[in-house]
Design a protein around this motif. Sequence first.
Motif, PDB file in Angstrom:
ATOM      1  N   ALA A 206       0.738  -1.335   0.056  1.00  0.00           N
ATOM      2  CA  ALA A 206       0.059  -0.061  -0.013  1.00  0.00           C
ATOM      3  C   ALA A 206       0.885   1.199  -0.011  1.00  0.00           C
ATOM      4  O   ALA A 206       0.432   2.390  -0.413  1.00  0.00           O
ATOM      5  CB  ALA A 206      -0.837  -0.076   1.378  1.00  0.00           C
ATOM      6  N   GLN A 207       2.065   1.056   0.477  1.00  0.00           N
ATOM      7  CA  GLN A 207       2.921   2.251   0.374  1.00  0.00           C
ATOM      8  C   GLN A 207       3.504   3.030  -0.980  1.00  0.00           C
ATOM      9  O   GLN A 207       3.776   3.775  -1.202  1.00  0.00           O
ATOM     10  CB  GLN A 207       4.171   2.120   1.634  1.00  0.00           C
ATOM     11  CG  GLN A 207       3.697   1.613   2.919  1.00  0.00           C
ATOM     12  CD  GLN A 207       3.128   3.063   3.743  1.00  0.00           C
ATOM     13  OE1 GLN A 207       3.246   4.129   3.285  1.00  0.00           O
ATOM     14  NE2 GLN A 207       2.163   2.650   4.454  1.00  0.00           N
ATOM     15  N   ILE A 208       3.697   1.852  -1.846  1.00  0.00           N
ATOM     16  CA  ILE A 208       4.355   2.124  -3.158  1.00  0.00           C
ATOM     17  C   ILE A 208       3.544   3.137  -3.947  1.00  0.00           C
ATOM     18  O   ILE A 208       4.132   3.994  -4.607  1.00  0.00           O
ATOM     19  CB  ILE A 208       4.460   0.719  -3.815  1.00  0.00           C
ATOM     20  CG1 ILE A 208       5.661  -0.325  -3.085  1.00  0.00           C
ATOM     21  CG2 ILE A 208       5.175   1.007  -5.128  1.00  0.00           C
ATOM     22  CD1 ILE A 208       5.805  -1.384  -3.594  1.00  0.00           C
ATOM     23  N   LYS A 210       1.877   5.387  -3.130  1.00  0.00           N
ATOM     24  CA  LYS A 210       2.124   6.900  -2.706  1.00  0.00           C
ATOM     25  C   LYS A 210       3.319   7.598  -3.053  1.00  0.00           C
ATOM     26  O   LYS A 210       3.465   8.889  -3.200  1.00  0.00           O
ATOM     27  CB  LYS A 210       2.160   6.902  -1.328  1.00  0.00           C
ATOM     28  CG  LYS A 210       0.932   6.349  -0.352  1.00  0.00           C
ATOM     29  CD  LYS A 210       1.098   6.268   1.075  1.00  0.00           C
ATOM     30  CE  LYS A 210      -0.176   5.669   1.938  1.00  0.00           C
ATOM     31  NZ  LYS A 210       0.287   5.838   3.117  1.00  0.00           N
ATOM     32  N   LEU A 211       4.316   6.905  -3.760  1.00  0.00           N
ATOM     33  CA  LEU A 211       5.370   7.553  -4.126  1.00  0.00           C
ATOM     34  C   LEU A 211       5.259   8.348  -5.521  1.00  0.00           C
ATOM     35  O   LEU A 211       5.930   9.442  -5.673  1.00  0.00           O
ATOM     36  CB  LEU A 211       6.516   6.254  -4.589  1.00  0.00           C
ATOM     37  CG  LEU A 211       7.092   5.717  -3.380  1.00  0.00           C
ATOM     38  CD1 LEU A 211       8.129   4.672  -3.948  1.00  0.00           C
ATOM     39  CD2 LEU A 211       7.705   6.479  -2.521  1.00  0.00           C
ATOM     40  N   ILE A 212       4.023   8.081  -6.182  1.00  0.00           N
ATOM     41  CA  ILE A 212       3.777   8.749  -7.321  1.00  0.00           C
ATOM     42  C   ILE A 212       3.055  10.193  -7.091  1.00  0.00           C
ATOM     43  O   ILE A 212       3.458  11.312  -7.616  1.00  0.00           O
ATOM     44  CB  ILE A 212       2.710   8.058  -8.187  1.00  0.00           C
ATOM     45  CG1 ILE A 212       3.290   6.519  -8.655  1.00  0.00           C
ATOM     46  CG2 ILE A 212       2.405   8.785  -9.416  1.00  0.00           C
ATOM     47  CD1 ILE A 212       2.347   5.785  -9.391  1.00  0.00           C
ATOM     48  N   SER A 213       2.349  10.155  -5.998  1.00  0.00           N
ATOM     49  CA  SER A 213       1.707  11.584  -5.687  1.00  0.00           C
ATOM     50  C   SER A 213       2.613  12.392  -4.757  1.00  0.00           C
ATOM     51  O   SER A 213       2.279  13.521  -4.618  1.00  0.00           O
ATOM     52  CB  SER A 213       0.463  11.062  -4.664  1.00  0.00           C
ATOM     53  OG  SER A 213       0.648  10.456  -3.578  1.00  0.00           O
ATOM     54  N   PHE A 214       3.573  11.889  -4.103  1.00  0.00           N
ATOM     55  CA  PHE A 214       4.361  12.852  -3.077  1.00  0.00           C
ATOM     56  C   PHE A 214       5.367  13.683  -4.277  1.00  0.00           C
ATOM     57  O   PHE A 214       5.645  13.278  -5.421  1.00  0.00           O
ATOM     58  CB  PHE A 214       5.180  11.710  -2.224  1.00  0.00           C
ATOM     59  CG  PHE A 214       4.409  11.293  -1.109  1.00  0.00           C
ATOM     60  CD1 PHE A 214       3.113  11.418  -0.974  1.00  0.00           C
ATOM     61  CD2 PHE A 214       5.150  10.091  -0.388  1.00  0.00           C
ATOM     62  CE1 PHE A 214       2.419  11.000   0.192  1.00  0.00           C
ATOM     63  CE2 PHE A 214       4.324   9.732   0.812  1.00  0.00           C
ATOM     64  CZ  PHE A 214       2.971  10.022   0.721  1.00  0.00           C
ATOM     65  N   LEU A 216       9.418  15.008  -4.745  1.00  0.00           N
ATOM     66  CA  LEU A 216      10.527  14.587  -5.159  1.00  0.00           C
ATOM     67  C   LEU A 216      11.464  13.911  -3.668  1.00  0.00           C
ATOM     68  O   LEU A 216      11.662  12.775  -3.156  1.00  0.00           O
ATOM     69  CB  LEU A 216      11.512  14.841  -5.912  1.00  0.00           C
ATOM     70  CG  LEU A 216      12.886  14.392  -6.140  1.00  0.00           C
ATOM     71  CD1 LEU A 216      12.720  12.734  -6.760  1.00  0.00           C
ATOM     72  CD2 LEU A 216      13.725  15.080  -7.143  1.00  0.00           C
ATOM     73  N   ILE A 217      11.248  14.928  -2.923  1.00  0.00           N
ATOM     74  CA  ILE A 217      11.925  14.644  -1.518  1.00  0.00           C
ATOM     75  C   ILE A 217      11.372  13.672  -0.650  1.00  0.00           C
ATOM     76  O   ILE A 217      11.885  12.839  -0.058  1.00  0.00           O
ATOM     77  CB  ILE A 217      12.219  16.113  -0.752  1.00  0.00           C
ATOM     78  CG1 ILE A 217      13.061  17.091  -1.840  1.00  0.00           C
ATOM     79  CG2 ILE A 217      12.906  15.889   0.460  1.00  0.00           C
ATOM     80  CD1 ILE A 217      13.378  18.539  -1.112  1.00  0.00           C
ATOM     81  N   ASP A 218      10.156  13.893  -0.493  1.00  0.00           N
ATOM     82  CA  ASP A 218       9.154  12.913   0.064  1.00  0.00           C
ATOM     83  C   ASP A 218       9.182  11.617  -0.334  1.00  0.00           C
ATOM     84  O   ASP A 218       9.395  10.863   0.589  1.00  0.00           O
ATOM     85  CB  ASP A 218       7.758  13.512   0.193  1.00  0.00           C
ATOM     86  CG  ASP A 218       7.604  14.639   1.100  1.00  0.00           C
ATOM     87  OD1 ASP A 218       8.478  15.291   1.935  1.00  0.00           O
ATOM     88  OD2 ASP A 218       6.650  15.671   0.670  1.00  0.00           O
ATOM     89  N   SER A 219       9.184  11.654  -1.703  1.00  0.00           N
ATOM     90  CA  SER A 219       9.329  10.264  -2.085  1.00  0.00           C
ATOM     91  C   SER A 219      10.647   9.488  -1.687  1.00  0.00           C
ATOM     92  O   SER A 219      10.567   8.238  -1.579  1.00  0.00           O
ATOM     93  CB  SER A 219       9.172  10.203  -3.849  1.00  0.00           C
ATOM     94  OG  SER A 219       7.995  10.872  -4.088  1.00  0.00           O
ATOM     95  N   LEU A 220      11.546  10.216  -1.722  1.00  0.00           N
ATOM     96  CA  LEU A 220      13.173   9.575  -1.632  1.00  0.00           C
ATOM     97  C   LEU A 220      13.160   9.374  -0.209  1.00  0.00           C
ATOM     98  O   LEU A 220      13.534   8.087   0.195  1.00  0.00           O
ATOM     99  CB  LEU A 220      14.210  10.694  -1.981  1.00  0.00           C
ATOM    100  CG  LEU A 220      14.363  11.040  -3.716  1.00  0.00           C
ATOM    101  CD1 LEU A 220      15.516  12.217  -3.526  1.00  0.00           C
ATOM    102  CD2 LEU A 220      14.768   9.928  -4.119  1.00  0.00           C
ATOM    103  N   LYS A 221      12.399  10.199   0.606  1.00  0.00           N
ATOM    104  CA  LYS A 221      12.532   9.582   2.026  1.00  0.00           C
ATOM    105  C   LYS A 221      11.687   8.484   2.258  1.00  0.00           C
ATOM    106  O   LYS A 221      12.300   7.488   3.223  1.00  0.00           O
ATOM    107  CB  LYS A 221      11.688  10.934   2.805  1.00  0.00           C
ATOM    108  CG  LYS A 221      12.799  12.337   2.975  1.00  0.00           C
ATOM    109  CD  LYS A 221      12.131  12.995   3.915  1.00  0.00           C
ATOM    110  CE  LYS A 221      13.016  14.231   3.938  1.00  0.00           C
ATOM    111  NZ  LYS A 221      12.499  15.332   4.849  1.00  0.00           N
ATOM    112  N   LEU A 222      10.523   8.456   1.549  1.00  0.00           N
ATOM    113  CA  LEU A 222       9.702   7.244   2.087  1.00  0.00           C
ATOM    114  C   LEU A 222      10.426   6.004   1.279  1.00  0.00           C
ATOM    115  O   LEU A 222      10.397   4.773   1.918  1.00  0.00           O
ATOM    116  CB  LEU A 222       8.406   7.425   1.275  1.00  0.00           C
ATOM    117  CG  LEU A 222       7.393   6.009   1.342  1.00  0.00           C
ATOM    118  CD1 LEU A 222       7.177   5.776   2.808  1.00  0.00           C
ATOM    119  CD2 LEU A 222       6.236   6.310   0.614  1.00  0.00           C
TER     120      LEU A 222
END
Length: 391
Positions: A206-208, A210-214, A216-222
């Motif tokens: 379910a977390q994967i 979310k990487l599309i909507s975040f 860039l920085i938030d996606s990298l952190k997640l």
Amino acid sequence: MICSAIFTTSWPVWEDYNHTKADFRLSGSRAWVFNNFDLQLFSGEKTEDATPKRKQEARKKGQVAKSIEINAVFVILAAFFTLKMLGPVIYSQLEEYMVLIFSNLVKSDLTIQAVQILFFDLSWVIAKTILPLMFAISVIALAVNFMQVGFIFSPQILMPDLSKLNPISGFQRLFSKRSLAELVKSICKVAVIGYFIYRFALINAAQIPKLISFELIDSLKLASTLIVDLVFQIIAVMFVLAVLDFLYQWWEHNQSLKMSKQEVKEEYKQTEGNPQIKGKIKEKQRALAMRRMMQQVPQADVVITNPVHLAIALQYDKTMTAPVVVAKGQDFLAQRIKDIARENRVVIVENKPLARALYPVVEIGEPIPPELYQAVAEVLAHVYRLKKRLS
């Protein structure tokens, strides 16, 4: 009649080397003795644990029990732990450098001097970000190796071995029992780790998205958080596998160093000497010591007996602090001491309690103990009176 047939036969009789068991088979007037030989001596089967010398020689050659899996686990753990601790610092330094480069690169001319400055700045940033990680990995790798095998310097490993170029030997190593064991271990490791990766992916599926909507920085952190969590779970699994692998490597190493009984005997001969030769040397040493002891009997003042089984020869003069035992023996040796004493007119005194007290506590060349001073003094006084009366 049977005994007569055995001992009068013209056929050779082979005696058992350890005088333990023999199988007698009689046929008419002939007899053979078949011995129980230890066939392991002839087969060369390696059933004996390695001796300390064998282990030391193997260690000098670099042959030690070592698990590569343990090294891999701790190296990966050190790398990701360092990244987790220094990640924000590394990220900020790279960010500053990228901003500096892309903001100034379009404003300045691309000259040789500018390229040199760019290269030195890049080297400095790489050094600040990569060197701590490399240092942590190197220290952990050396520490784990040292904990497994200690300090070893083996130049023989660095020497070229032309036998390894032999294709036949390489083919045999490829299909050896050790290679098969390594293949089974690799398959098991891939299967276990693959299962845990699949399990982690199902849990965090379910977390994967979310990487599309975040951003860039938030996606990298997640993504970094998920990757680090997955890596630490895999490290925990790999650690259990590494411990099992180390136990297997230790067992396999001990099995490879096992020796046959004949090899143990040959090594004992090389280190301690041939037992037969050593026995002959000890026999000669005992004979020389016996001869020296018998030469001291004529100089004794008295020989104390019990009267049959023990004989102790004592000597005393004014320069001594106490009477000294110059010879002692029991049974046949005691009789020999008494015979020499009679031949040289040494007084022989029968005193059972004193002989039994002296024999076990005093060695040849040692003075008598203080608790026996009075008893020995009485005997010597009697001897001196006797000698004075005879003179």
